[in-house]
Design a protein around this motif. Sequence first.
Motif, PDB file in Angstrom:
ATOM      1  N   MET A 270      32.582  40.300  20.290  1.00 12.92           N
ATOM      2  CA  MET A 270      33.492  39.456  19.545  1.00 12.92           C
ATOM      3  C   MET A 270      34.276  40.266  18.513  1.00 12.92           C
ATOM      4  O   MET A 270      35.465  40.072  18.334  1.00 12.92           O
ATOM      5  CB  MET A 270      32.706  38.321  18.884  1.00 12.92           C
ATOM      6  N   TYR A 271      33.569  41.199  17.829  1.00 12.13           N
ATOM      7  CA  TYR A 271      34.230  42.034  16.826  1.00 12.13           C
ATOM      8  C   TYR A 271      35.362  42.850  17.449  1.00 12.13           C
ATOM      9  O   TYR A 271      36.438  42.953  16.888  1.00 12.13           O
ATOM     10  CB  TYR A 271      33.221  42.954  16.137  1.00 12.13           C
ATOM     11  N   ASN A 272      35.119  43.416  18.640  1.00  8.66           N
ATOM     12  CA  ASN A 272      36.152  44.210  19.311  1.00  8.66           C
ATOM     13  C   ASN A 272      37.363  43.356  19.668  1.00  8.66           C
ATOM     14  O   ASN A 272      38.491  43.839  19.623  1.00  8.66           O
ATOM     15  CB  ASN A 272      35.597  44.878  20.573  1.00  8.66           C
ATOM     16  N   LEU A 273      37.139  42.118  20.033  1.00 12.82           N
ATOM     17  CA  LEU A 273      38.237  41.209  20.358  1.00 12.82           C
ATOM     18  C   LEU A 273      39.108  40.969  19.128  1.00 12.82           C
ATOM     19  O   LEU A 273      40.332  41.070  19.189  1.00 12.82           O
ATOM     20  CB  LEU A 273      37.702  39.888  20.915  1.00 12.82           C
ATOM     21  N   VAL A 274      38.480  40.659  18.005  1.00 14.09           N
ATOM     22  CA  VAL A 274      39.219  40.420  16.763  1.00 14.09           C
ATOM     23  C   VAL A 274      39.944  41.698  16.334  1.00 14.09           C
ATOM     24  O   VAL A 274      41.112  41.654  15.943  1.00 14.09           O
ATOM     25  CB  VAL A 274      38.272  39.907  15.652  1.00 14.09           C
ATOM     26  N   LYS A 275      39.280  42.823  16.437  1.00 11.89           N
ATOM     27  CA  LYS A 275      39.887  44.110  16.079  1.00 11.89           C
ATOM     28  C   LYS A 275      41.100  44.396  16.967  1.00 11.89           C
ATOM     29  O   LYS A 275      42.149  44.845  16.495  1.00 11.89           O
ATOM     30  CB  LYS A 275      38.847  45.226  16.216  1.00 11.89           C
ATOM     31  N   SER A 276      40.970  44.122  18.252  1.00 12.73           N
ATOM     32  CA  SER A 276      42.063  44.338  19.204  1.00 12.73           C
ATOM     33  C   SER A 276      43.256  43.437  18.901  1.00 12.73           C
ATOM     34  O   SER A 276      44.414  43.880  18.930  1.00 12.73           O
ATOM     35  CB  SER A 276      41.549  44.089  20.621  1.00 12.73           C
ATOM     36  N   ILE A 277      43.003  42.171  18.587  1.00 15.15           N
ATOM     37  CA  ILE A 277      44.080  41.236  18.253  1.00 15.15           C
ATOM     38  C   ILE A 277      44.787  41.681  16.977  1.00 15.15           C
ATOM     39  O   ILE A 277      46.020  41.685  16.905  1.00 15.15           O
ATOM     40  CB  ILE A 277      43.543  39.792  18.136  1.00 15.15           C
ATOM     41  N   ARG A 278      44.024  42.091  15.974  1.00 15.95           N
ATOM     42  CA  ARG A 278      44.638  42.584  14.724  1.00 15.95           C
ATOM     43  C   ARG A 278      45.497  43.817  14.982  1.00 15.95           C
ATOM     44  O   ARG A 278      46.581  43.953  14.411  1.00 15.95           O
ATOM     45  CB  ARG A 278      43.553  42.890  13.698  1.00 15.95           C
ATOM     46  N   GLU A 279      45.008  44.717  15.834  1.00 12.80           N
ATOM     47  CA  GLU A 279      45.775  45.919  16.163  1.00 12.80           C
ATOM     48  C   GLU A 279      47.079  45.549  16.878  1.00 12.80           C
ATOM     49  O   GLU A 279      48.135  46.107  16.586  1.00 12.80           O
ATOM     50  CB  GLU A 279      44.940  46.862  17.034  1.00 12.80           C
ATOM     51  N   ASP A 280      47.012  44.586  17.791  1.00 11.62           N
ATOM     52  CA  ASP A 280      48.217  44.125  18.493  1.00 11.62           C
ATOM     53  C   ASP A 280      49.223  43.512  17.530  1.00 11.62           C
ATOM     54  O   ASP A 280      50.428  43.742  17.645  1.00 11.62           O
ATOM     55  CB  ASP A 280      47.857  43.102  19.572  1.00 11.62           C
ATOM     56  N   LEU A 281      48.755  42.716  16.585  1.00 15.92           N
ATOM     57  CA  LEU A 281      49.649  42.091  15.618  1.00 15.92           C
ATOM     58  C   LEU A 281      50.286  43.133  14.699  1.00 15.92           C
ATOM     59  O   LEU A 281      51.481  43.072  14.411  1.00 15.92           O
ATOM     60  CB  LEU A 281      48.905  41.025  14.819  1.00 15.92           C
ATOM     61  N   ALA A 282      49.520  44.115  14.272  1.00 15.82           N
ATOM     62  CA  ALA A 282      50.068  45.199  13.447  1.00 15.82           C
ATOM     63  C   ALA A 282      51.091  46.001  14.246  1.00 15.82           C
ATOM     64  O   ALA A 282      52.133  46.405  13.720  1.00 15.82           O
ATOM     65  CB  ALA A 282      48.941  46.102  12.953  1.00 15.82           C
ATOM     66  N   ASN A 283      50.810  46.217  15.522  1.00 10.49           N
ATOM     67  CA  ASN A 283      51.727  46.951  16.397  1.00 10.49           C
ATOM     68  C   ASN A 283      53.040  46.191  16.568  1.00 10.49           C
ATOM     69  O   ASN A 283      54.118  46.790  16.588  1.00 10.49           O
ATOM     70  CB  ASN A 283      51.046  47.188  17.749  1.00 10.49           C
ATOM     71  N   ALA A 284      52.966  44.876  16.665  1.00  6.49           N
ATOM     72  CA  ALA A 284      54.184  44.056  16.775  1.00  6.49           C
ATOM     73  C   ALA A 284      55.031  44.210  15.517  1.00  6.49           C
ATOM     74  O   ALA A 284      56.253  44.373  15.596  1.00  6.49           O
ATOM     75  CB  ALA A 284      53.827  42.593  17.016  1.00  6.49           C
ATOM     76  N   ARG A 285      54.389  44.185  14.361  1.00 10.43           N
ATOM     77  CA  ARG A 285      55.134  44.368  13.103  1.00 10.43           C
ATOM     78  C   ARG A 285      55.779  45.753  13.034  1.00 10.43           C
ATOM     79  O   ARG A 285      56.899  45.906  12.549  1.00 10.43           O
ATOM     80  CB  ARG A 285      54.211  44.182  11.896  1.00 10.43           C
ATOM     81  N   GLU A 286      55.086  46.744  13.538  1.00  9.45           N
ATOM     82  CA  GLU A 286      55.607  48.115  13.512  1.00  9.45           C
ATOM     83  C   GLU A 286      56.816  48.293  14.430  1.00  9.45           C
ATOM     84  O   GLU A 286      57.744  49.011  14.122  1.00  9.45           O
ATOM     85  CB  GLU A 286      54.500  49.085  13.932  1.00  9.45           C
TER      86      GLU A 286
ATOM     87  N   ARG B 299      57.914  38.554  11.398  1.00 10.28           N
ATOM     88  CA  ARG B 299      57.805  38.073  10.022  1.00 10.28           C
ATOM     89  C   ARG B 299      56.373  37.957   9.529  1.00 10.28           C
ATOM     90  O   ARG B 299      56.108  38.138   8.359  1.00 10.28           O
ATOM     91  CB  ARG B 299      58.506  36.744   9.887  1.00 10.28           C
ATOM     92  N   GLY B 300      55.476  37.614  10.381  1.00 11.15           N
ATOM     93  CA  GLY B 300      54.093  37.451   9.936  1.00 11.15           C
ATOM     94  C   GLY B 300      53.169  37.290  11.121  1.00 11.15           C
ATOM     95  O   GLY B 300      53.580  36.856  12.196  1.00 11.15           O
ATOM     96  N   ASP B 301      51.908  37.645  10.924  1.00  6.78           N
ATOM     97  CA  ASP B 301      50.942  37.626  12.016  1.00  6.78           C
ATOM     98  C   ASP B 301      50.771  36.238  12.631  1.00  6.78           C
ATOM     99  O   ASP B 301      50.704  36.113  13.857  1.00  6.78           O
ATOM    100  CB  ASP B 301      49.588  38.149  11.543  1.00  6.78           C
TER     101      ASP B 301
END
Length: 188
Positions: A1-17, A23-25
């Motif tokens: 579960m932790y890896n899933l949340v970490k992966s989603i956060r990384e994807d959202l940060a990548n979208a912002r980059e 505009r926001g996650d």
Amino acid sequence: MYNLVKSIREDLANAREHDPAARGDFENAIVYSGLHAIWSHRVSHWLWVRGLRGPARILAQVNRFFTGIEIHPGATIGRRFFIDHGMGIVIGETTEIGDGVMLYHGVTLGGQVLTQTKRHPTIEDNVTIGAGAKVLGPITIGAGSAIGANAVVTREVPPEHIATGIPAVNRPRTKEQHIKLVDPDYFL
């Protein structure tokens, strides 16, 4: 579960980059079809490699219906993969995509033969592929390279090169181009 949340956060940060319009996650998680396609692909790929090919193909088709992005469940995709706008993207079964890759709308990573072999491209790390580009066959696009919009690439592209035209012609990428490059056509 932790890896899933970490992966989603990384994807959202990548979208912002990668997207100045991000505009926001929360908003990005709801409205970015590229993120939805990637997340759906991860589930369908998980099913595919475990031999659940029917459900994997069905999920991939549902994903295609809702996002306009077709990713075969057999395709292998690395981390920090970003699809900008997305509509019309096709990624074939034996495609391999490295980390930090960005695709614009209308890109095809397709095959040239109908045999059950490695028939789709390998895209190494940190490659940008412009809108409408077609990368065809079991070729490798080297790390740090860029493919210009609407290019048709049927030959290998060495690392740190730009390929443009029909058929695509490669040229070395300068340090200035590498730093500033967001859209491969910027320096054409």
